[in-house]
Design an enzyme around this catalytic site. Structure first.
Site, mmCIF file in Angstrom:
data_model
loop_
_atom_site.group_PDB
_atom_site.id
_atom_site.type_symbol
_atom_site.label_atom_id
_atom_site.label_comp_id
_atom_site.label_asym_id
_atom_site.label_seq_id
_atom_site.Cartn_x
_atom_site.Cartn_y
_atom_site.Cartn_z
ATOM 1 N N HIS A 49 0.850 -1.193 0.000
ATOM 2 C CA HIS A 49 0.000 0.000 0.000
ATOM 3 C C HIS A 49 0.882 1.239 0.000
ATOM 4 O O HIS A 49 1.364 1.673 1.051
ATOM 5 C CB HIS A 49 -0.922 -0.036 1.238
ATOM 6 C CG HIS A 49 -1.960 1.050 1.243
ATOM 7 N ND1 HIS A 49 -3.112 0.972 1.972
ATOM 8 C CD2 HIS A 49 -2.031 2.238 0.594
ATOM 9 C CE1 HIS A 49 -3.839 2.055 1.792
ATOM 10 N NE2 HIS A 49 -3.196 2.846 0.969
ATOM 11 N N HIS A 51 1.197 5.066 -2.297
ATOM 12 C CA HIS A 51 0.677 5.919 -3.374
ATOM 13 C C HIS A 51 1.769 6.649 -4.139
ATOM 14 O O HIS A 51 1.528 7.157 -5.228
ATOM 15 C CB HIS A 51 -0.301 6.950 -2.810
ATOM 16 C CG HIS A 51 -1.492 6.323 -2.173
ATOM 17 N ND1 HIS A 51 -2.517 5.802 -2.896
ATOM 18 C CD2 HIS A 51 -1.798 6.093 -0.862
ATOM 19 C CE1 HIS A 51 -3.430 5.294 -2.067
ATOM 20 N NE2 HIS A 51 -3.010 5.453 -0.832
ATOM 21 N N GLU A 114 -7.149 1.510 -4.183
ATOM 22 C CA GLU A 114 -7.799 1.916 -2.928
ATOM 23 C C GLU A 114 -9.024 2.734 -3.342
ATOM 24 O O GLU A 114 -8.904 3.887 -3.744
ATOM 25 C CB GLU A 114 -6.836 2.741 -2.068
ATOM 26 C CG GLU A 114 -7.390 2.972 -0.660
ATOM 27 C CD GLU A 114 -6.435 3.766 0.228
ATOM 28 O OE1 GLU A 114 -5.445 4.306 -0.290
ATOM 29 O OE2 GLU A 114 -6.704 3.830 1.445
ATOM 30 N N ARG A 208 -21.182 -1.230 22.818
ATOM 31 C CA ARG A 208 -22.465 -1.777 22.355
ATOM 32 C C ARG A 208 -22.479 -1.952 20.830
ATOM 33 O O ARG A 208 -23.454 -2.420 20.263
ATOM 34 C CB ARG A 208 -23.634 -0.918 22.862
ATOM 35 C CG ARG A 208 -23.864 -1.134 24.367
ATOM 36 C CD ARG A 208 -25.120 -0.459 24.887
ATOM 37 N NE ARG A 208 -24.924 0.946 25.148
ATOM 38 C CZ ARG A 208 -24.492 1.459 26.308
ATOM 39 N NH1 ARG A 208 -24.200 0.659 27.306
ATOM 40 N NH2 ARG A 208 -24.355 2.751 26.460
ATOM 41 N N ASP A 228 3.898 4.664 11.622
ATOM 42 C CA ASP A 228 4.639 5.924 11.633
ATOM 43 C C ASP A 228 4.484 6.642 12.976
ATOM 44 O O ASP A 228 4.984 7.761 13.145
ATOM 45 C CB ASP A 228 4.195 6.839 10.476
ATOM 46 C CG ASP A 228 2.708 7.193 10.533
ATOM 47 O OD1 ASP A 228 2.017 6.671 11.429
ATOM 48 O OD2 ASP A 228 2.254 7.985 9.696
ATOM 49 N N HIS A 231 -0.417 7.626 12.521
ATOM 50 C CA HIS A 231 -1.718 7.022 12.172
ATOM 51 C C HIS A 231 -2.313 6.260 13.353
ATOM 52 O O HIS A 231 -3.533 6.181 13.502
ATOM 53 C CB HIS A 231 -1.581 6.133 10.939
ATOM 54 C CG HIS A 231 -1.606 6.921 9.673
ATOM 55 N ND1 HIS A 231 -0.537 7.664 9.249
ATOM 56 C CD2 HIS A 231 -2.592 7.128 8.759
ATOM 57 C CE1 HIS A 231 -0.853 8.278 8.113
ATOM 58 N NE2 HIS A 231 -2.101 7.973 7.801
ATOM 59 N N ASP A 254 1.606 3.423 3.044
ATOM 60 C CA ASP A 254 0.572 4.375 2.620
ATOM 61 C C ASP A 254 1.244 5.698 2.237
ATOM 62 O O ASP A 254 0.653 6.768 2.359
ATOM 63 C CB ASP A 254 -0.465 4.590 3.733
ATOM 64 C CG ASP A 254 -1.769 5.212 3.218
ATOM 65 O OD1 ASP A 254 -1.949 5.288 1.991
ATOM 66 O OD2 ASP A 254 -2.595 5.635 4.041
#
Lengths: 354, 354
Positions: A49, A51, A114, A208, A228, A231, A254
């Site tokens: 992953h 970009h 993605e 819940r 990192d 995140h 990412d």
């Protein structure tokens, strides 16, 4: 090629000293032998992953850019690279795949889409304009070059997407989803076993309604993690490691186009991103990918969790490759692909072998 | 007293058929023998967190009320009962302890003070008027009759409270707290190992701040759980069971005065509570304790988790008693207290032996 007196780290057989011999891109001999090692030999990393890197963006990369990207990634030990698109119109996606298809480098292992089949409510830094349901609207080239599609199980056409993906051996990874625990359970029972950048852009845990985050912890999903320290907190990484074990974690970057460049303003799928203090953010403050280098993610994970090197080879390579069904990869064993990272004891890269 | 041809369930030795003999309130003989069992013999249950039952409220109970309460609780298999106060002024607490001290029933095992040393931000159904820091302001009688104090680690005087509690063998249980993961970690390192009605009235999990809920899952805290399907979802109970194991769960009711009575309006520490549809709520909608019967909590846990009977005996009795350092209790073994529940195969109570 011969590596002598190294600490061999195999995700299955563990850590042992000895030598490794290769020929024609394959491992031909692994010899266990007591010796004093200078370097650590690990399977080459897989970034499933990412970009972009150093000014290259998957969305605009020409074939030569993909090749340069693959070269840059070697500096971080990445020998299996999966350039990742963002939500976009299908013409644009087709162009990306075409350019990718013309690039020539063995570490370019496939594309990761993605979106756009995700949930607008959890768009994160994906351009909501292009987010949509699945309606067999993907370009034909997808079948040959795409290995992963990040999608939300609650979008329209998800079942059809899963059928499509199974047919062409494409992995569905749940992401940018507001799915409830029950919806996640259903997806897991349908055979979906992967989650994108866990737990970012998923429904949080409530006592819940456990949400996608709770489901990710509860079921044996393999989860991408961006280590990192931004995140998620280091504590959260330890938490996931403790609950799910190294077997179920897949490190990813990412990373975006700005990675390895200076602070400033960049473009991500038509959205303006500002990079500062190691963070990439939209104007709204939403995190927009990372500027993480793969090796730093690996080191962070090692530091946060105090895991073994064997476990580190799982999260950095083996788990991702096995999960994608890529054969003969991610191990240091006779018959497997000869892709390695050679590291010193401080986990600094001495060499990457492709 | 002799129990023949029963399925004996011990939290350590597990499940086996045979007979149990008792004399003078102690188990004198446990005989393993192959036989066809009709009833299940389990250690008597422990409810370490209960504010009231059938019109009796810990805050206003006279000595005879405590005794009637203990009798009522036997119907649910509870042989170790810990009436629980709510945040209140110290005069009032002293009165409660005095009344409790005059009650005479072996199952009245001690008091649990829920507050007032908690966090107003997480008051739940505790009257904020009485919430305060610890300043050696407890009545002297506490030392003899109180076994548990629910407190928040972030309140002023917490360290002093811990010292005080250690001195008098009182268990501190973290509850009604907004503590961060780090604050919880610190408390755990100080020896605090118990959490009140997990994860209700704790800081939730976020992936950049795991909070008290994350800490409860991460560290080996023993956690109270109200298994009424309302305070947490059944999935959440399964989730905690999967992550922490039966070893670390303590079933409680948190039942209030209205339990076993009709729907309507009741008083909880000076706050009006409405009971309807199995829920007790403040005007604001906040849950205000439960109307759960202990046996129903036990059955729910069994149904939600599909645990073994051995594990069920841990969560319903053994864990609570061991955690409180109560000796010779919670097992079916020679020399232990002869307190049992006799159940049929549908987990209906046939008899409770005190």
């Amino acid at each position: 090629m011969l590596f002598e007196n190294v600490l061999i780290v195999d995700p299955v057989d563990g850590e042992f000293t000895g030598s490794v011999e290769c020929e024609n891109g394959l491992i031909t001999n692994v010899k266990k032998r007591s010796c004093t090692w200078k370097y650590i030999l690990m399977p080459g990393f897989a970034d499933t992953h990412t970009h972009g890197l150093k000014g290259i963006d998957a969305m605009s990369a020409l074939p030569a850019d993909f090749e340069r990207w693959a070269d840059f990634a070697l500096e971080d030990g990445v020998t299996y690279l999966f350039p990742t698109t963002v939500s976009s119109d299908f013409k644009m996606l087709e162009k990306v795949i075409k350019n990718f298809s013309k690039a020539n480098c063995p570490s370019l292992a496939g594309l990761h889409l993605e979106g756009p089949f995700i949930n607008k409510e959890k768009a994160g830094a994906q351009n909501p304009e292009y987010i949509c349901g699945f309606n067999h609207n993907l370009p034909d080239l997808v079948k040959d070059y795409v290995k992963i599609i990040t999608a939300a199980p609650e979008i329209s056409g998800f079942r059809e997407l899963v059928k499509f993906a199974k047919k062409y051996n494409i992995k569905i990874s749940i992401g940018h989803s507001n799915a409830t625990f029950s919806e996640m359970k259903l997806a897991f029972e349908m055979g979906i076993d992967r989650i994108t950048h866990f737990p970012n852009a998923l429904r949080g845990i409530h006592h819940r309604e456990l949400g996608g985050t709770g489901a990710g912890l509860f079921f044996d999903f393999k989860v991408e993690m961006i280590c990192d320290g931004i995140h998620t907190s280091p504590d959260f990484v330890k938490f996931v490691y403790k609950i799910k074990g190294a077997e179920n974690i897949i490190l990813v970057t990412d990373s975006i186009v700005a990675t390895g460049l200076n602070n400033g303003k960049y473009n991500l799928g038509g959205l303006e991103v500002t990079v500062k203090d190691g963070m990439a953010k939209l104007k709204t403050g939403t995190l927009a990918g990372s500027v993480l280098r793969f090796l730093d993610g690996v080191r962070n994970f090692y530091k946060y969790t105090k895991c073994s090197l064997k476990e580190l080879s799982k999260v950095s390579s083996y788990n991702a490759l096995v999960n994608l069904g890529i054969k003969n990869a991610g191990r240091i064993k006779e018959g497997f692909l000869a892709r390695f990272v050679l590291l010193n004891e401080n986990l600094e890269i001495v060499d990457t072998v492709l």
